[in-house]
Design a protein around this motif. Structure first.
Motif: not given
Lengths: 55, 464
Positions: A1, A3, A9-10, A12-22
């Protein structure tokens, strides 16, 4: 994927969290929508039944 | 055509390379760069622009046939509708920030329906225009590609959710952290300051606490992210937006703990004095006929409304979050397009700050107004904050040229209350001292006594 190219700057932690919770949030959202549809249908059915009794 | 001398880029419009704001001969323009062309065309052609503008959620613009300030980069030049007054999130009350958050999410939902998304979620992209929150940055949209997470998620949580949660669950005054943290409150700080019970609110637990620990743990793991192959489905995106909306809605604050919010109920005017004060204010407004007015120490806006009802663009400033909150709720209920309540401590007004100290304008830089009210205010500044009357005159005259100032004498119970328990070092605090301080800089047009209260309303006109 890849970017998208944006100035922000989104994070990294925020990006990862979204991938996990979405997934879970999406499922919850779908459940809510179906539940509100079921509720609406029930209300309509019972509402109609009540109207018929009243008549 | 090259940039003319009169044209200058807007000092706060430098982050986004898709375009920028600039001003020429007092007119505000937005250049859209070629790099953004496809996204801009999609915004305009998908029906999203028309829908949002007609709903009052996005500021409208005109496309102009002009070369732009940097013609080599330009795709379009726009002239956006101008908002009456630019305010900042640290000047908003709780419900203003909450409404701005909900407006951002609503716009994101609409965008997704039209195949676009928001590429940022800065609270400063929202302004209060004609009484309601509106997105002012028409370059905030980009084409939505299914699978991509929301770029603005971190910013939304920092700019909106963290301050709202802190104001509601820890202390309303923590909204002022936004004055220091211009890119929103760091989530680790918010998480640490929030009480333990906020872990039980699922939205706050995920979007603030878990979010903060994800940031802490991941550090700079960009590469592994790119290879993970995980995506955020369209349904997941709708779920995320819905969850944020529910979380914002679940956070609430009631202003019953501050005493200023109830002030009008126990003010010490007789009915006759109040009528005279109202009549004197109307007389001032009739005489001056201002287009804009700042009411300093407006409380819940009783006198501000005398101006806003006449169609005067009125700002109602108060330092008490509860008073501003109650005022804003009235504005929202009455759909008052001319009154904007704002939070401001006059002993320390909003400074110029941000990059090069130009990104956020100071209060003075955003003035002057045509007229100003300072009703039942100056004893607080002169006595509680020890400001000399001459200095007070200097500052107020930088804000407006027609002033209506209420002088509250020393014998007044309110002043006595302020003096209780401290040495009275204010020898010049008298109506003579007041007139002497102002007379050098302005003409005293009228002295209007406020009934039997012993107070006087001064109508002053700057000599400049």
């Amino acid at each position: 994927m890849s970017r998208p190219l944006t100035y922000l700057d989104p994070g990294s932690g925020s990006y990862l969290l979204q991938l996990l919770i979405a997934g879970a949030l999406g499922a919850l959202f779908a459940l809510r929508i179906y539940w509100s549809r079921i509720k609406r249908t029930m209300l309509r059915l019972f509402g109609r039944a009540k109207d018929e009794r009243d008549e | 055509m090259s940039a003319t001398n009169e044209a200058r880029g807007h000092p706060a419009s430098f982050r986004d390379r898709d375009g920028f704001l600039y001003e020429r001969d007092g007119v505000l323009y937005r250049q859209v760069n070629r790099a953004y062309a496809a996204h801009y065309d999609l915004l305009m052609q998908s029906g999203l622009y028309d829908r949002l503008v007609s709903e009052g959620a996005l500021i409208g613009h005109r496309e102009l046939a002009q070369p732009g300030l940097a013609p080599g980069l330009a795709y379009k030049v726009l002239e956006p509708e101008r908002v009456e007054f630019v305010s900042y999130p640290y000047e908003w009350c709780f419900s203003q920030l909450k409404d701005a958050a909900l407006a951002t999410l609503e716009t994101l939902s609409r965008a997704l329906e039209h195949g676009l998304t928001l590429k940022d979620a800065s609270a400063c992209n929202i302004q209060f225009n004609r009484g309601r929150p509106v997105l002012i940055d028409s370059l905030s949209f980009m084409k939505y590609e299914e699978g991509q997470p929301w770029i603005g998620y971190r910013q939304f949580c920092q700019h909106f959710l963290a301050p709202l949660a802190l104001m509601a669950h820890t202390d309303i005054r923590l909204g002022q952290l936004l004055r220091v943290h211009l890119d929103g409150i760091p989530l680790d700080l918010a998480s640490r300051l929030l009480p333990w019970r906020t872990h039980l609110n699922p939205g706050l637990q995920v979007h603030l606490h878990l979010h903060a620990s994800a940031q802490r743990k991941v550090g700079d793991g960009r590469e592994s992210l790119g290879r993970s192959g995980r995506r955020v489905s369209r349904l997941g995106m709708r779920g995320l937006v819905d969850s944020l909306r529910r979380t914002v809605k679940s956070v609430s604050w009631e202003p019953d703990r501050t005493d200023w919010a109830r002030y009008p109920e126990f003010h010490n005017y007789s009915e006759g004095s109040m009528q005279q004060k109202l009549a004197a204010t109307e007389k001032f407004l009739d005489g001056v006929g201002p287009r804009s007015l700042w009411d300093l120490g407006a409380n819940t806006g009783q006198f501000s409304r005398l101006a806003s009802r006449r169609g005067i663009a009125t700002l109602a400033f108060d330092f008490d979050p509860g008073a501003v909150e109650l005022n804003y709720r009235q504005v929202r209920q009455a759909h008052d397009p001319n009154l904007l309540p704002l939070l401001l401590d006059f002993t320390n007004p909003s400074p110029s700050q941000g990059w090069a100290q130009l990104e956020r304008e100071s209060l003075v830089d955003r003035g002057p107004a045509d007229a100003l009210f300072a009703l039942a205010l100056i004893h607080h500044l002169a006595i509680s904050n020890n400001v000399p009357l001459a200095s007070l005159a200097d500052f107020l005259l930088r804000l407006a040229k027609s002033l209506l100032i209420e002088f509250v004498p020393k014998a007044d119970p309110q002043v006595q209350r302020l003096l209780a328990g401290r040495t009275d070092i204010f020898d010049d605090y008298s109506s003579d001292g007041f007139e002497a301080a102002f007379r050098t800089k302005c003409v005293i047009r009228e002295r209007l006594p406020v009934g039997d209260s012993g107070r006087t309303l001064y109508w002053l006109e700057s000599r400049r």
